[in-house]
Design a protein around this motif. Structure first.
Motif, PDB file in Angstrom:
ATOM      1  N   PRO A   8      51.257  47.415  56.127  1.00  0.00           N
ATOM      2  CA  PRO A   8      52.673  47.104  55.944  1.00  0.00           C
ATOM      3  C   PRO A   8      53.592  48.009  56.761  1.00  0.00           C
ATOM      4  CG  PRO A   8      51.602  47.497  53.820  1.00  0.00           C
ATOM      5  CD  PRO A   8      50.614  47.774  54.880  1.00  0.00           C
ATOM      6  N   ASP A   9      53.196  49.251  56.960  1.00  0.00           N
ATOM      7  CA  ASP A   9      53.944  50.157  57.834  1.00  0.00           C
ATOM      8  C   ASP A   9      52.930  51.099  58.484  1.00  0.00           C
ATOM      9  OD1 ASP A   9      53.775  52.710  56.222  1.00  0.00           O
ATOM     10  OD2 ASP A   9      54.914  51.508  54.788  1.00  0.00           O
ATOM     11  N   PRO A  10      53.341  51.886  59.480  1.00  0.00           N
ATOM     12  CA  PRO A  10      52.374  52.698  60.231  1.00  0.00           C
ATOM     13  C   PRO A  10      51.585  53.712  59.387  1.00  0.00           C
ATOM     14  CG  PRO A  10      54.449  52.599  61.404  1.00  0.00           C
ATOM     15  CD  PRO A  10      54.675  51.947  60.084  1.00  0.00           C
ATOM     16  N   LYS A  11      52.114  54.146  58.253  1.00  0.00           N
ATOM     17  CA  LYS A  11      51.428  55.166  57.459  1.00  0.00           C
ATOM     18  C   LYS A  11      50.794  54.621  56.190  1.00  0.00           C
ATOM     19  CE  LYS A  11      53.888  59.111  59.134  1.00  0.00           C
ATOM     20  NZ  LYS A  11      53.463  60.469  59.016  1.00  0.00           N
ATOM     21  N   THR A  12      50.750  53.321  56.041  1.00  0.00           N
ATOM     22  CA  THR A  12      50.204  52.710  54.826  1.00  0.00           C
ATOM     23  C   THR A  12      49.137  51.685  55.193  1.00  0.00           C
ATOM     24  OG1 THR A  12      52.333  52.965  53.726  1.00  0.00           O
ATOM     25  CG2 THR A  12      50.785  51.431  52.733  1.00  0.00           C
ATOM     26  N   ARG A  13      48.050  51.723  54.439  1.00  0.00           N
ATOM     27  CA  ARG A  13      47.006  50.698  54.562  1.00  0.00           C
ATOM     28  C   ARG A  13      46.783  50.095  53.188  1.00  0.00           C
ATOM     29  NH1 ARG A  13      42.129  52.911  58.344  1.00  0.00           N
ATOM     30  NH2 ARG A  13      43.397  53.441  60.133  1.00  0.00           N
ATOM     31  N   VAL A  14      46.650  48.785  53.150  1.00  0.00           N
ATOM     32  CA  VAL A  14      46.401  48.084  51.895  1.00  0.00           C
ATOM     33  C   VAL A  14      45.126  47.266  52.061  1.00  0.00           C
ATOM     34  CG1 VAL A  14      47.271  46.403  50.230  1.00  0.00           C
ATOM     35  CG2 VAL A  14      48.859  47.981  51.356  1.00  0.00           C
ATOM     36  N   LEU A  15      44.193  47.471  51.127  1.00  0.00           N
ATOM     37  CA  LEU A  15      42.938  46.729  51.105  1.00  0.00           C
ATOM     38  C   LEU A  15      42.983  45.765  49.927  1.00  0.00           C
ATOM     39  CD1 LEU A  15      39.933  46.256  51.904  1.00  0.00           C
ATOM     40  CD2 LEU A  15      39.364  48.131  50.354  1.00  0.00           C
ATOM     41  N   SER A  16      42.824  44.477  50.194  1.00  0.00           N
ATOM     42  CA  SER A  16      42.780  43.456  49.143  1.00  0.00           C
ATOM     43  C   SER A  16      41.365  42.898  49.083  1.00  0.00           C
ATOM     44  CB  SER A  16      43.766  42.328  49.435  1.00  0.00           C
ATOM     45  OG  SER A  16      45.075  42.826  49.525  1.00  0.00           O
ATOM     46  N   LEU A  17      40.783  42.879  47.869  1.00  0.00           N
ATOM     47  CA  LEU A  17      39.419  42.372  47.670  1.00  0.00           C
ATOM     48  C   LEU A  17      39.438  41.255  46.639  1.00  0.00           C
ATOM     49  CD1 LEU A  17      39.119  45.853  47.366  1.00  0.00           C
ATOM     50  CD2 LEU A  17      36.890  45.080  48.046  1.00  0.00           C
ATOM     51  N   TRP A  18      38.608  40.238  46.847  1.00  0.00           N
ATOM     52  CA  TRP A  18      38.497  39.133  45.904  1.00  0.00           C
ATOM     53  C   TRP A  18      37.070  38.583  45.982  1.00  0.00           C
ATOM     54  CZ3 TRP A  18      41.266  39.286  50.369  1.00  0.00           C
ATOM     55  CH2 TRP A  18      40.822  38.482  51.406  1.00  0.00           C
ATOM     56  N   PRO A  19      36.576  37.942  44.926  1.00  0.00           N
ATOM     57  CA  PRO A  19      35.220  37.366  44.961  1.00  0.00           C
ATOM     58  C   PRO A  19      35.114  36.225  45.969  1.00  0.00           C
ATOM     59  CG  PRO A  19      35.986  37.569  42.711  1.00  0.00           C
ATOM     60  CD  PRO A  19      37.166  37.851  43.602  1.00  0.00           C
ATOM     61  N   HIS A  20      33.946  36.091  46.537  1.00  0.00           N
ATOM     62  CA  HIS A  20      33.682  35.035  47.522  1.00  0.00           C
ATOM     63  C   HIS A  20      33.621  33.671  46.836  1.00  0.00           C
ATOM     64  CE1 HIS A  20      32.125  33.093  51.066  1.00  0.00           C
ATOM     65  NE2 HIS A  20      31.115  32.615  50.355  1.00  0.00           N
ATOM     66  N   ARG A  21      34.195  32.682  47.463  1.00  0.00           N
ATOM     67  CA  ARG A  21      34.145  31.299  46.966  1.00  0.00           C
ATOM     68  C   ARG A  21      33.254  30.486  47.887  1.00  0.00           C
ATOM     69  NH1 ARG A  21      35.666  31.500  42.233  1.00  0.00           N
ATOM     70  NH2 ARG A  21      37.810  31.921  41.753  1.00  0.00           N
ATOM     71  N   SER A  22      32.049  30.182  47.448  1.00  0.00           N
ATOM     72  CA  SER A  22      31.150  29.399  48.287  1.00  0.00           C
ATOM     73  C   SER A  22      31.420  27.905  48.170  1.00  0.00           C
ATOM     74  CB  SER A  22      29.698  29.692  47.914  1.00  0.00           C
ATOM     75  OG  SER A  22      29.477  29.391  46.559  1.00  0.00           O
ATOM     76  N   LEU A  23      32.106  27.482  47.110  1.00  0.00           N
ATOM     77  CA  LEU A  23      32.411  26.075  46.911  1.00  0.00           C
ATOM     78  C   LEU A  23      33.927  25.895  46.804  1.00  0.00           C
ATOM     79  CD1 LEU A  23      31.193  23.226  46.369  1.00  0.00           C
ATOM     80  CD2 LEU A  23      31.370  23.752  43.949  1.00  0.00           C
ATOM     81  N   PRO A  24      34.573  25.384  47.853  1.00  0.00           N
ATOM     82  CA  PRO A  24      36.022  25.172  47.766  1.00  0.00           C
ATOM     83  C   PRO A  24      36.341  24.029  46.802  1.00  0.00           C
ATOM     84  CG  PRO A  24      35.168  24.324  49.836  1.00  0.00           C
ATOM     85  CD  PRO A  24      34.025  25.007  49.147  1.00  0.00           C
ATOM     86  N   ARG A  25      37.623  23.897  46.466  1.00  0.00           N
ATOM     87  CA  ARG A  25      38.039  22.853  45.506  1.00  0.00           C
ATOM     88  C   ARG A  25      37.665  21.452  45.982  1.00  0.00           C
ATOM     89  NH1 ARG A  25      39.027  23.617  40.208  1.00  0.00           N
ATOM     90  NH2 ARG A  25      39.901  25.671  39.932  1.00  0.00           N
ATOM     91  N   ARG A  26      37.741  21.196  47.259  1.00  0.00           N
ATOM     92  CA  ARG A  26      37.366  19.878  47.783  1.00  0.00           C
ATOM     93  C   ARG A  26      35.873  19.627  47.542  1.00  0.00           C
ATOM     94  NH1 ARG A  26      39.329  17.435  53.415  1.00  0.00           N
ATOM     95  NH2 ARG A  26      41.120  17.077  52.111  1.00  0.00           N
ATOM     96  N   GLY A  27      35.050  20.648  47.719  1.00  0.00           N
ATOM     97  CA  GLY A  27      33.625  20.542  47.443  1.00  0.00           C
ATOM     98  C   GLY A  27      33.356  20.353  45.960  1.00  0.00           C
ATOM     99  N   PHE A  28      34.187  20.980  45.122  1.00  0.00           N
ATOM    100  CA  PHE A  28      34.082  20.811  43.677  1.00  0.00           C
ATOM    101  C   PHE A  28      34.267  19.341  43.308  1.00  0.00           C
ATOM    102  CE2 PHE A  28      36.439  20.383  39.696  1.00  0.00           C
ATOM    103  CZ  PHE A  28      35.637  21.071  38.799  1.00  0.00           C
TER     104      PHE A  28
END
Length: 163
Positions: A8-28
């Motif tokens: 977001p700025d030169p002195k900040t790092r943001v790590l976002s983590l989420w579970p993997h989705r192997s089956l998208p809604r269309r596949g559902f």
């Protein structure tokens, strides 16, 4: 990878983590439709007989159970972890599927990343230690993703200490 670094700025790092989705809604939707169509194929020969009504509830129960199981999997995967690193602080926020949040703060200089090869609930278990607490991060990731995450976290924390 089911995680992403942003700056977001030169002195900040943001790590976002989420579970993997192997089956998208269309596949559902396609899976439910396929289960219904393939489940009703044996009934075509029974159209007009009383046996159709004897088998139909079981086929519909199978489709309903599949729907429920896939929906539960989607709900259980609504986890978000965000690690914000600045030269002064490391802040981890974990939001579970019910919206409950857990937070951890530490001076980024004293934050330490550890990888536990076999002592954790999963192999290559990654933790952050600091401010008297140890917290897990990315336990829902695969082994290879946790290994890569560990290396990236070590590098990011070193960069914050030197900033």
């Amino acid at each position: 990878m089911p995680y992403q670094w942003t700056h977001p700025d030169p002195k900040t790092r943001v790590l976002s983590l989420w579970p993997h989705r192997s089956l998208p809604r269309r596949g559902f939707a396609a899976m439910i439709l396929m289960a219904f169509v393939l489940g009703t194929v044996p009934l075509y020969g029974l159209i007009g007989t009383v046996f159709l009504w004897g088998l139909l509830p079981f086929i519909l129960a199978v489709v309903a159970a599949l729907w429920w199981g896939l929906e539960k999997s989607y709900r259980d995967g609504e986890i978000l972890e965000e690690l914000t690193l600045t030269p002064q602080t490391a802040h981890l926020r974990r939001t579970d599927r019910k919206g409950n949040t857990q937070e951890w703060d530490c001076n980024s200089y004293w934050a330490r990343t550890e990888i536990h090869l076999s002592r954790g609930p999963v192999p290559f278990y990654v933790t952050l230690t600091g401010n008297g607490r140890t917290v897990e991060i990315g336990s829902f990731l695969s082994e290879d993703e946790r290994k890569a995450l560990y290396d990236e976290l070590v590098t990011a924390l070193d960069d914050m200490r030197n900033a």
